[in-house]
Motif scaffolding. Structure first.
Motif, PDB file in Angstrom:
ATOM      1  N   LYS A   1      31.710  35.442  26.930  1.00 34.05           N
ATOM      2  CA  LYS A   1      32.495  35.565  27.636  1.00 34.05           C
ATOM      3  C   LYS A   1      32.700  36.401  28.698  1.00 34.05           C
ATOM      4  O   LYS A   1      33.333  36.220  29.802  1.00 34.05           O
ATOM      5  CB  LYS A   1      34.029  35.586  26.792  1.00 34.05           C
ATOM      6  CG  LYS A   1      35.220  36.104  27.435  1.00 34.05           C
ATOM      7  CD  LYS A   1      36.239  36.482  26.749  1.00 34.05           C
ATOM      8  CE  LYS A   1      37.228  37.121  27.302  1.00 34.05           C
ATOM      9  NZ  LYS A   1      37.808  36.916  28.556  1.00 34.05           N
ATOM     10  N   MET A   2      32.173  37.560  28.617  1.00 32.91           N
ATOM     11  CA  MET A   2      32.115  38.815  29.597  1.00 32.91           C
ATOM     12  C   MET A   2      30.901  38.813  30.548  1.00 32.91           C
ATOM     13  O   MET A   2      30.960  39.455  31.344  1.00 32.91           O
ATOM     14  CB  MET A   2      32.141  40.257  28.813  1.00 32.91           C
ATOM     15  CG  MET A   2      33.309  40.140  27.920  1.00 32.91           C
ATOM     16  SD  MET A   2      34.848  40.300  28.951  1.00 32.91           S
ATOM     17  CE  MET A   2      34.627  41.936  29.782  1.00 32.91           C
ATOM     18  N   GLY A   3      30.045  37.670  30.282  1.00 28.04           N
ATOM     19  CA  GLY A   3      28.905  37.660  31.236  1.00 28.04           C
ATOM     20  C   GLY A   3      27.798  38.515  31.063  1.00 28.04           C
ATOM     21  O   GLY A   3      27.084  38.699  31.963  1.00 28.04           O
ATOM     22  N   THR A   4      27.292  39.268  29.780  1.00 27.76           N
ATOM     23  CA  THR A   4      26.710  40.190  29.647  1.00 27.76           C
ATOM     24  C   THR A   4      25.584  39.167  28.926  1.00 27.76           C
ATOM     25  O   THR A   4      25.380  38.260  28.581  1.00 27.76           O
ATOM     26  CB  THR A   4      27.144  41.312  29.102  1.00 27.76           C
ATOM     27  OG1 THR A   4      27.660  41.174  27.850  1.00 27.76           O
ATOM     28  CG2 THR A   4      27.985  41.995  29.962  1.00 27.76           C
ATOM     29  N   THR A   5      24.582  40.100  28.431  1.00 28.08           N
ATOM     30  CA  THR A   5      23.188  39.320  27.630  1.00 28.08           C
ATOM     31  C   THR A   5      23.589  39.007  26.449  1.00 28.08           C
ATOM     32  O   THR A   5      23.962  39.919  25.385  1.00 28.08           O
ATOM     33  CB  THR A   5      22.085  40.531  27.394  1.00 28.08           C
ATOM     34  OG1 THR A   5      21.810  41.002  28.945  1.00 28.08           O
ATOM     35  CG2 THR A   5      20.848  39.778  27.069  1.00 28.08           C
ATOM     36  N   GLN A   6      23.705  37.712  26.361  1.00 27.48           N
ATOM     37  CA  GLN A   6      24.052  37.104  24.891  1.00 27.48           C
ATOM     38  C   GLN A   6      23.022  37.521  23.608  1.00 27.48           C
ATOM     39  O   GLN A   6      23.742  37.661  22.558  1.00 27.48           O
ATOM     40  CB  GLN A   6      24.237  35.717  25.016  1.00 27.48           C
ATOM     41  CG  GLN A   6      25.217  35.142  25.980  1.00 27.48           C
ATOM     42  CD  GLN A   6      25.393  33.701  26.344  1.00 27.48           C
ATOM     43  OE1 GLN A   6      25.102  33.090  25.240  1.00 27.48           O
ATOM     44  NE2 GLN A   6      25.742  33.418  27.454  1.00 27.48           N
ATOM     45  N   MET A   7      21.793  37.719  23.841  1.00 27.86           N
ATOM     46  CA  MET A   7      20.836  37.945  22.865  1.00 27.86           C
ATOM     47  C   MET A   7      21.164  39.212  22.342  1.00 27.86           C
ATOM     48  O   MET A   7      21.157  39.447  21.090  1.00 27.86           O
ATOM     49  CB  MET A   7      19.388  37.839  23.359  1.00 27.86           C
ATOM     50  CG  MET A   7      18.432  37.935  22.194  1.00 27.86           C
ATOM     51  SD  MET A   7      18.896  36.449  20.996  1.00 27.86           S
ATOM     52  CE  MET A   7      17.788  37.410  19.484  1.00 27.86           C
ATOM     53  N   LEU A   8      21.653  40.168  23.283  1.00 27.45           N
ATOM     54  CA  LEU A   8      21.885  41.586  22.755  1.00 27.45           C
ATOM     55  C   LEU A   8      23.086  41.426  21.847  1.00 27.45           C
ATOM     56  O   LEU A   8      23.134  42.199  20.871  1.00 27.45           O
ATOM     57  CB  LEU A   8      22.203  42.683  23.960  1.00 27.45           C
ATOM     58  CG  LEU A   8      20.925  42.900  24.731  1.00 27.45           C
ATOM     59  CD1 LEU A   8      21.323  43.755  25.791  1.00 27.45           C
ATOM     60  CD2 LEU A   8      19.827  43.541  23.893  1.00 27.45           C
TER      61      LEU A   8
END
Length: 473
Positions: free
Chosen positions: A182-189
């Motif tokens: 949702k926030m547009g950051t790294t999903q894998m993290l």
């Protein structure tokens, strides 16, 4: 040939023209507009259009209910309006300009849980099925369960827990992923962070209460010790940890030179987020979540539970209109984590059924009105299957009294539900199939409450409609 060309032209004019449309997209049944000046929309004329089932405004979006043909209608509307297609995410971003801070918070919570709901529903159905085969004593004069009678069903019961555990115990993984998405950051993290909250190295959250403090494993840093506690099924610790990761990543990405960004940003963000999650945020989030669920549980089971049930059942449908009903997802999941089930969700399912039953009353009253039935019948069916918007906005609010009749029936049914302590394993399908998510012990009481949620709104709607002279015209 454009099937909806003329109606699309009319809709364009009624929403205030192309210049009044900031963004538009569609979902399964609705056109979603973000209007520059919402007051310019002529709602009365829009709802008079043949293929429009109703309208409502929610989360900064003006939504027009079309039904199953919405994609075809949208294509014709786009051509007529000369507007390029907009994704739902872009529409949501544009809609935030029309929202206050509270609406943005509620909308944010809804966006976090929306991608998780299908898995949670599946998990709830699986737990319900497992309870039927391993907890109902139906054989040998009520002394044995199906699992005890059959090795095959014992194997099925054991195997299905693989899915049930993945859905509920590992829920923090899904939450952390959803927040980063949702926030547009790294999903894998986000996924890795979630895994550190439910790692097998930690003491399982469900075992904390039965483990002596001295026996809880710790990380020993010499100058300090930190308990190695897992956060299986915990909602608030996962949300706090995920947003911490998001803002750490954004911070480090902003200050780190591009040449070393690939190394520094993920390392620093994840390490600090995991430390914050286990050293500070996890314990705080656990206590906050437990406090919220304890307050709700006290309301449902305490001396005023009849009042709580009646008020919640009566007011849940209006909450749907405001969008505040999305808040209940987090509360339900926290109740499940803390108490092994939720007494809140059965009342939600009953409210949906009650609104569908009010539409059923309108189907009977308007049985010779073919035009009305084109809206009534699909709205009723979708409501009984857990999708309430077509029923609420397309029928019940249009006439007002069916909506109130549904609220009354829901209030009575919810009162029965809390009086009988009816509990669900998990969030399920929010309509008649919802009985499959109810714990076996309470299926009969839920069935009785469900019958009330069907009969009372239907009868009240028919009576009021006839008094208003709303017959088959």
């Amino acid at each position: 040939m454009s099937t909806y060309k003329d109606e699309a032209k009319a809709l364009l004019a009624y929403v205030g023209g192309k210049e009044n449309i900031a963004a538009v997209s569609h979902c399964m049944t609705r056109l979603r507009f973000v209007l520059a000046e919402p007051s310019k929309a002529d709602i009365k004329k829009i709802e008079e259009l043949k293929n429009v089932k109703g309208t409502f405004t929610q989360s900064g979006q003006f939504q027009v209910i079309i039904g199953n043909k919405v994609s075809e209608f949208y294509q014709d509307f786009s051509k007529v309006a000369g507007i390029e297609g907009t994704s739902k995410d872009e529409v949501k971003q544009a809609a935030k300009k029309n929202q206050n801070i509270f609406q943005r918070i509620v909308g944010g919570i809804a966006e976090i849980f929306a991608p998780l709901i299908p898995a949670i529903i599946v998990g709830g159905l699986i737990l319900g099925f497992r309870n039927v085969i391993d907890s109902l004593y139906l054989f040998e004069n009520g002394t044995k369960t199906l699992v005890e009678m059959s090795q095959f069903w014992a194997g099925i019961d054991h195997f299905l827990w693989l899915i049930g555990e993945a859905v509920f115990h590992m829920l923090p993984v899904g939450i952390c992923w959803s927040v980063t998405k949702k926030m547009g950051t790294t999903q894998m993290l986000g996924i890795v962070l979630g895994l550190t909250l439910v790692s097998g190295q930690l003491l399982n959250a469900y075992a904390v209460g039965s483990t002596a403090a001295a026996d809880i494993p710790v990380w020993n840093f010499g100058f300090a010790q930190v308990q190695m506690i897992g956060y299986q099924a915990q909602i608030i610790p996962a949300i706090l940890a995920a947003f911490t990761l998001v803002y750490l990543e954004k911070f480090f990405r902003k200050i780190t030179p591009q040449a070393i960004s690939m190394i520094v940003v993920p390392f620093a963000s994840l390490l600090l987020a995991v430390m914050a999650a286990h050293f500070v945020l996890g314990p705080i989030g656990w206590k906050v979540g437990s406090a919220i669920s304890a307050v709700v549980y006290a309301g449902i089971t305490g001396p005023l539970k009849v009042v709580f049930g009646m008020v919640f059942g009566f007011l849940y449908a209006p909450l749907v209109i405001t969008g505040l009903h999305h808040m209940t997802n987090a509360i339900d999941l926290q109740l499940i984590a803390d108490f092994g089930g939720t007494m809140l969700w059965p009342m939600i399912a009953l409210s949906n059924i009650a609104q569908g039953s009010a539409v059923l009353g309108m189907i009977y009253v308007q049985r010779k009105n073919a035009a009305a039935q084109e809206v009534n019948v699909p709205a009723c069916l979708s409501c009984y299957l857990g999708v309430t918007e077509p029923a609420i906005f397309g029928v019940n609010l249009k006439y007002t009294f069916p909506f109130i009749c549904g609220m009354i029936g829901s209030g009575i049914a919810a009162t029965i539900s809390v009086l009988t302590n009816t509990t669900a394993n998990a969030i399920g399908v929010g309509g008649i199939p919802g009985i499959l998510s109810i714990q076996p012990t309470y299926m009969l009481s839920f069935g009785i409450a469900m019958l009330v949620a069907i009969v009372v709104p239907f009868v009240l709607t028919v009576i009021v409609a006839k008094k208003k002279g709303l017959g088959n015209h």
